[in-house]
Design a protein around this motif. Sequence first.
Motif, PDB file in Angstrom:
ATOM      1  N   VAL A 125      35.299   6.819 -66.317  1.00  0.00           N
ATOM      2  CA  VAL A 125      35.786   8.131 -65.939  1.00  0.00           C
ATOM      3  C   VAL A 125      37.362   7.968 -66.220  1.00  0.00           C
ATOM      4  O   VAL A 125      38.069   8.523 -66.750  1.00  0.00           O
ATOM      5  CB  VAL A 125      35.586   8.486 -64.502  1.00  0.00           C
ATOM      6  N   ARG A 126      37.682   6.653 -65.718  1.00  0.00           N
ATOM      7  CA  ARG A 126      39.426   6.317 -65.864  1.00  0.00           C
ATOM      8  C   ARG A 126      39.669   6.361 -67.337  1.00  0.00           C
ATOM      9  O   ARG A 126      40.846   6.830 -67.693  1.00  0.00           O
ATOM     10  CB  ARG A 126      39.356   5.095 -65.096  1.00  0.00           C
ATOM     11  N   THR A 127      38.613   5.779 -68.065  1.00  0.00           N
ATOM     12  CA  THR A 127      39.159   5.801 -69.599  1.00  0.00           C
ATOM     13  C   THR A 127      39.194   7.201 -70.172  1.00  0.00           C
ATOM     14  O   THR A 127      40.030   7.400 -70.848  1.00  0.00           O
ATOM     15  CB  THR A 127      38.093   4.918 -70.324  1.00  0.00           C
ATOM     16  N   PHE A 128      38.333   7.956 -69.694  1.00  0.00           N
ATOM     17  CA  PHE A 128      38.050   9.507 -70.314  1.00  0.00           C
ATOM     18  C   PHE A 128      39.486  10.251 -69.399  1.00  0.00           C
ATOM     19  O   PHE A 128      40.282  10.823 -70.355  1.00  0.00           O
ATOM     20  CB  PHE A 128      37.003   9.946 -69.748  1.00  0.00           C
ATOM     21  N   MET A 129      39.664   9.896 -68.607  1.00  0.00           N
ATOM     22  CA  MET A 129      40.812  10.620 -67.888  1.00  0.00           C
ATOM     23  C   MET A 129      42.346  10.189 -68.512  1.00  0.00           C
ATOM     24  O   MET A 129      42.900  11.040 -68.966  1.00  0.00           O
ATOM     25  CB  MET A 129      41.084  10.286 -66.449  1.00  0.00           C
ATOM     26  N   ARG A 154      33.608  21.223 -69.634  1.00  0.00           N
ATOM     27  CA  ARG A 154      32.118  20.918 -70.297  1.00  0.00           C
ATOM     28  C   ARG A 154      32.062  19.672 -70.552  1.00  0.00           C
ATOM     29  O   ARG A 154      31.027  18.829 -70.755  1.00  0.00           O
ATOM     30  CB  ARG A 154      31.973  21.972 -71.433  1.00  0.00           C
ATOM     31  N   GLU A 155      33.140  18.854 -70.776  1.00  0.00           N
ATOM     32  CA  GLU A 155      33.244  17.473 -71.068  1.00  0.00           C
ATOM     33  C   GLU A 155      33.255  16.450 -69.888  1.00  0.00           C
ATOM     34  O   GLU A 155      32.781  15.458 -69.913  1.00  0.00           O
ATOM     35  CB  GLU A 155      34.624  17.127 -71.676  1.00  0.00           C
ATOM     36  N   LEU A 156      33.514  17.147 -68.625  1.00  0.00           N
ATOM     37  CA  LEU A 156      33.520  16.378 -67.508  1.00  0.00           C
ATOM     38  C   LEU A 156      32.351  16.415 -66.837  1.00  0.00           C
ATOM     39  O   LEU A 156      31.839  15.662 -65.859  1.00  0.00           O
ATOM     40  CB  LEU A 156      34.654  17.038 -66.302  1.00  0.00           C
ATOM     41  N   THR A 157      31.256  17.603 -66.768  1.00  0.00           N
ATOM     42  CA  THR A 157      30.087  17.615 -66.193  1.00  0.00           C
ATOM     43  C   THR A 157      29.102  16.388 -66.467  1.00  0.00           C
ATOM     44  O   THR A 157      28.510  15.849 -65.745  1.00  0.00           O
ATOM     45  CB  THR A 157      29.594  19.152 -66.235  1.00  0.00           C
ATOM     46  N   PRO A 158      29.077  15.838 -67.771  1.00  0.00           N
ATOM     47  CA  PRO A 158      28.407  14.630 -67.815  1.00  0.00           C
ATOM     48  C   PRO A 158      28.486  13.504 -66.997  1.00  0.00           C
ATOM     49  O   PRO A 158      27.435  12.835 -66.660  1.00  0.00           O
ATOM     50  CB  PRO A 158      28.388  14.403 -69.440  1.00  0.00           C
ATOM     51  N   PHE A 159      29.698  13.543 -66.339  1.00  0.00           N
ATOM     52  CA  PHE A 159      30.058  12.334 -65.630  1.00  0.00           C
ATOM     53  C   PHE A 159      29.445  12.610 -64.197  1.00  0.00           C
ATOM     54  O   PHE A 159      29.504  11.733 -63.403  1.00  0.00           O
ATOM     55  CB  PHE A 159      31.480  12.121 -65.527  1.00  0.00           C
ATOM     56  N   GLY A 181      22.397  15.018 -58.374  1.00  0.00           N
ATOM     57  CA  GLY A 181      22.103  14.396 -57.225  1.00  0.00           C
ATOM     58  C   GLY A 181      22.654  13.098 -56.844  1.00  0.00           C
ATOM     59  O   GLY A 181      22.019  11.950 -56.250  1.00  0.00           O
ATOM     60  N   LEU A 182      24.083  12.938 -57.133  1.00  0.00           N
ATOM     61  CA  LEU A 182      24.818  11.665 -56.875  1.00  0.00           C
ATOM     62  C   LEU A 182      25.000  11.240 -55.775  1.00  0.00           C
ATOM     63  O   LEU A 182      25.102  12.221 -54.784  1.00  0.00           O
ATOM     64  CB  LEU A 182      26.136  11.837 -57.770  1.00  0.00           C
ATOM     65  N   SER A 183      25.221  10.008 -55.292  1.00  0.00           N
ATOM     66  CA  SER A 183      25.680   9.426 -54.052  1.00  0.00           C
ATOM     67  C   SER A 183      26.967   9.986 -53.605  1.00  0.00           C
ATOM     68  O   SER A 183      27.972  10.363 -54.460  1.00  0.00           O
ATOM     69  CB  SER A 183      25.441   8.077 -54.097  1.00  0.00           C
ATOM     70  N   ALA A 184      27.189  10.210 -52.397  1.00  0.00           N
ATOM     71  CA  ALA A 184      28.541  10.458 -51.930  1.00  0.00           C
ATOM     72  C   ALA A 184      29.572   9.460 -52.427  1.00  0.00           C
ATOM     73  O   ALA A 184      30.698   9.776 -52.710  1.00  0.00           O
ATOM     74  CB  ALA A 184      28.616  10.525 -50.346  1.00  0.00           C
ATOM     75  N   MET A 185      29.235   8.130 -52.466  1.00  0.00           N
ATOM     76  CA  MET A 185      30.044   7.155 -53.042  1.00  0.00           C
ATOM     77  C   MET A 185      30.300   7.328 -54.473  1.00  0.00           C
ATOM     78  O   MET A 185      31.725   7.228 -54.890  1.00  0.00           O
ATOM     79  CB  MET A 185      29.427   5.742 -52.831  1.00  0.00           C
ATOM     80  N   MET A 206      26.921  27.038 -64.029  1.00  0.00           N
ATOM     81  CA  MET A 206      27.993  26.318 -63.674  1.00  0.00           C
ATOM     82  C   MET A 206      27.739  24.884 -63.832  1.00  0.00           C
ATOM     83  O   MET A 206      28.788  24.179 -63.848  1.00  0.00           O
ATOM     84  CB  MET A 206      28.082  26.341 -62.149  1.00  0.00           C
ATOM     85  N   LEU A 207      26.610  24.259 -64.000  1.00  0.00           N
ATOM     86  CA  LEU A 207      26.265  23.157 -64.183  1.00  0.00           C
ATOM     87  C   LEU A 207      26.536  22.531 -65.383  1.00  0.00           C
ATOM     88  O   LEU A 207      26.828  21.363 -65.652  1.00  0.00           O
ATOM     89  CB  LEU A 207      25.038  22.778 -63.620  1.00  0.00           C
ATOM     90  N   ASP A 208      26.726  23.544 -66.572  1.00  0.00           N
ATOM     91  CA  ASP A 208      27.002  22.592 -67.690  1.00  0.00           C
ATOM     92  C   ASP A 208      28.633  23.314 -67.987  1.00  0.00           C
ATOM     93  O   ASP A 208      28.781  23.081 -69.309  1.00  0.00           O
ATOM     94  CB  ASP A 208      25.839  23.262 -68.958  1.00  0.00           C
ATOM     95  N   GLY A 209      29.116  23.621 -67.121  1.00  0.00           N
ATOM     96  CA  GLY A 209      30.518  23.976 -67.264  1.00  0.00           C
ATOM     97  C   GLY A 209      31.023  25.077 -68.052  1.00  0.00           C
ATOM     98  O   GLY A 209      32.010  25.555 -68.688  1.00  0.00           O
ATOM     99  N   THR A 210      29.830  26.373 -68.050  1.00  0.00           N
ATOM    100  CA  THR A 210      30.569  27.525 -68.853  1.00  0.00           C
ATOM    101  C   THR A 210      30.425  28.703 -67.699  1.00  0.00           C
ATOM    102  O   THR A 210      30.877  29.752 -68.259  1.00  0.00           O
ATOM    103  CB  THR A 210      29.171  27.775 -69.695  1.00  0.00           C
ATOM    104  N   ARG A 211      30.271  28.425 -66.590  1.00  0.00           N
ATOM    105  CA  ARG A 211      30.725  29.586 -65.643  1.00  0.00           C
ATOM    106  C   ARG A 211      31.101  29.083 -64.329  1.00  0.00           C
ATOM    107  O   ARG A 211      31.143  27.838 -63.874  1.00  0.00           O
ATOM    108  CB  ARG A 211      29.147  30.428 -65.203  1.00  0.00           C
ATOM    109  N   PHE A 212      32.401  29.925 -63.685  1.00  0.00           N
ATOM    110  CA  PHE A 212      32.927  29.343 -62.723  1.00  0.00           C
ATOM    111  C   PHE A 212      33.291  29.976 -61.635  1.00  0.00           C
ATOM    112  O   PHE A 212      33.070  31.399 -61.666  1.00  0.00           O
ATOM    113  CB  PHE A 212      34.569  28.875 -63.241  1.00  0.00           C
ATOM    114  N   GLY A 213      32.919  29.519 -60.340  1.00  0.00           N
ATOM    115  CA  GLY A 213      32.872  30.321 -59.033  1.00  0.00           C
ATOM    116  C   GLY A 213      34.285  29.949 -58.301  1.00  0.00           C
ATOM    117  O   GLY A 213      34.713  28.875 -58.240  1.00  0.00           O
ATOM    118  N   TRP A 214      34.656  30.784 -57.263  1.00  0.00           N
ATOM    119  CA  TRP A 214      35.377  30.595 -56.168  1.00  0.00           C
ATOM    120  C   TRP A 214      34.665  30.724 -54.741  1.00  0.00           C
ATOM    121  O   TRP A 214      33.553  31.089 -54.681  1.00  0.00           O
ATOM    122  CB  TRP A 214      36.608  31.637 -56.209  1.00  0.00           C
TER     123      TRP A 214
END
Length: 382
Positions: free
Chosen positions: A16-20, A43-48, A63-67, A112-120
């Motif tokens: 992630v740091r390299t991408f950022m 769309r490029e960030l959701t795969p992380f 379902g990633l860990s909180a860590m 939302m999960l593939d980064g094409t729709r956004f919510g508030w």
Amino acid sequence: MSTLLDDDERQLQQSVRTFMDKRVAPLVAEHERARTFPWELLRELTPFGYVRGWVPVEAGGDGLSAMMQAILMEEAGRTWGSLRTTVNVQGMVARTLAGGTAEQRERFLTPMLDGTRFGWFGLTEPDAGSDAGALKMRARKRGDSYVLNGSKIYITNALGSDFGVVFARVIDEDGSDHGVTAFLVDSAESPYGCYDIPHMPVRSTTSCELTFDDVCVPAANVLGEVGGGLRLAMGAVNIGRLSMSMGAVGLSQACLEASVDFCRKREQFGKPIAGFQLVQQMVAEIATITSTCRLLGYHAARTLDAGEQGRYECSMAKYYCGESVGRAATLALQLHGGAGLMEESPVERYFRDAREATIPEGTTQMQILHLGKHLLGVSALR
Ligand SMILES: Cc1cc2nc3c(=O)[nH]c(=O)nc-3n(C[C@H](O)[C@H](O)[C@H](O)COP(=O)(O)OP(=O)(O)OC[C@H]3O[C@@H](n4cnc5c(N)ncnc54)[C@H](O)[C@@H]3O)c2cc1C
């Protein structure tokens, strides 16, 4: 190399740091100046695991860990506060949607999960901020719909998103109150007013006032149970607290890196200012703040991963990291001298963004009162 992380966590942090650093950091200054946000980046960030991380695998997420989430937010915070804020809100909305019906998930969560729709996420009102449970927005059942009346304030990225989760109190005509309920509001189906309120930090986000004047929302858009809204909201806000804490850790880290670099290069009195004891004291203080905050944030994440609710730990991290990053940013600005006050310096942005950390997801005072209740068994609120 962090000894606090296992191999998988360290690998995630590095990728992630390299991408950022390569893809995101070069975009920041221009977007902050123009107060715009490159939504296509999601769309490029959701795969992380951004946005997808808090959603269980059964609901289509990672379902990633909180860590792992803590690491993602730390890296986002180190790079760009507006991005950290945006992915935090998207993650809160996605997590809330994971408990929705199959139809709601298909319509709102999947894109939302593939980064094409956004919510508030619309909880706060002009007269209900820290006291969120006192919200006044009304929903009245009419046939197969609910009619919404009221307003929301400071809603992140409502401009830029085409739907949201809004919390309103369901009240019958005879006045009986069925409690705070979450509604999915699609701007095309249920048009509402949306106005940007220009604000100081995280300038590539919008902070909006929303108005609902007899807005009709299909009953099929009730998210969860009627009366179950506050429980949903508080579940999302707890992970928002971890996210804000780790965003503050990343921002402190950015303050440290910028300060070390600057102090080595800047010369006064014939030598780099890095050699002056008072300068070293400020740099050492930023480093100590960063490390102590990181320990508290990681501890809160590990507590959640141990299957505990972690409310106490998330509140403590939010309180301490939120306040401390203000000190780290003040010191970084001081170390930069006049250059730190110029908009061309990233430290000017760090200073503004650090100021946000003590307010959303419960102010510092609310976190302290939560800790006080936990420790002493008495609520100071009511
Ligand atoms: C940048 C930004 C983004 C936001 N995004 C969202 C969003 O997306 N969705 C959303 O729903 N909300 C959002 N918010 C709203 C945020 O959650 C509220 O601002 C926050 O909860 C505080 O509410 P308030 O601003 O009304 O302050 P108030 O509750 O009016 O508090 C004012 C001051 O009084 C203090 N105070 C209040 N009660 C007590 C007490 N009992 N004891 C001691 N001190 C007290 C507070 O700590 C604070 O210092 C956002 C806010 C900001 C600034």
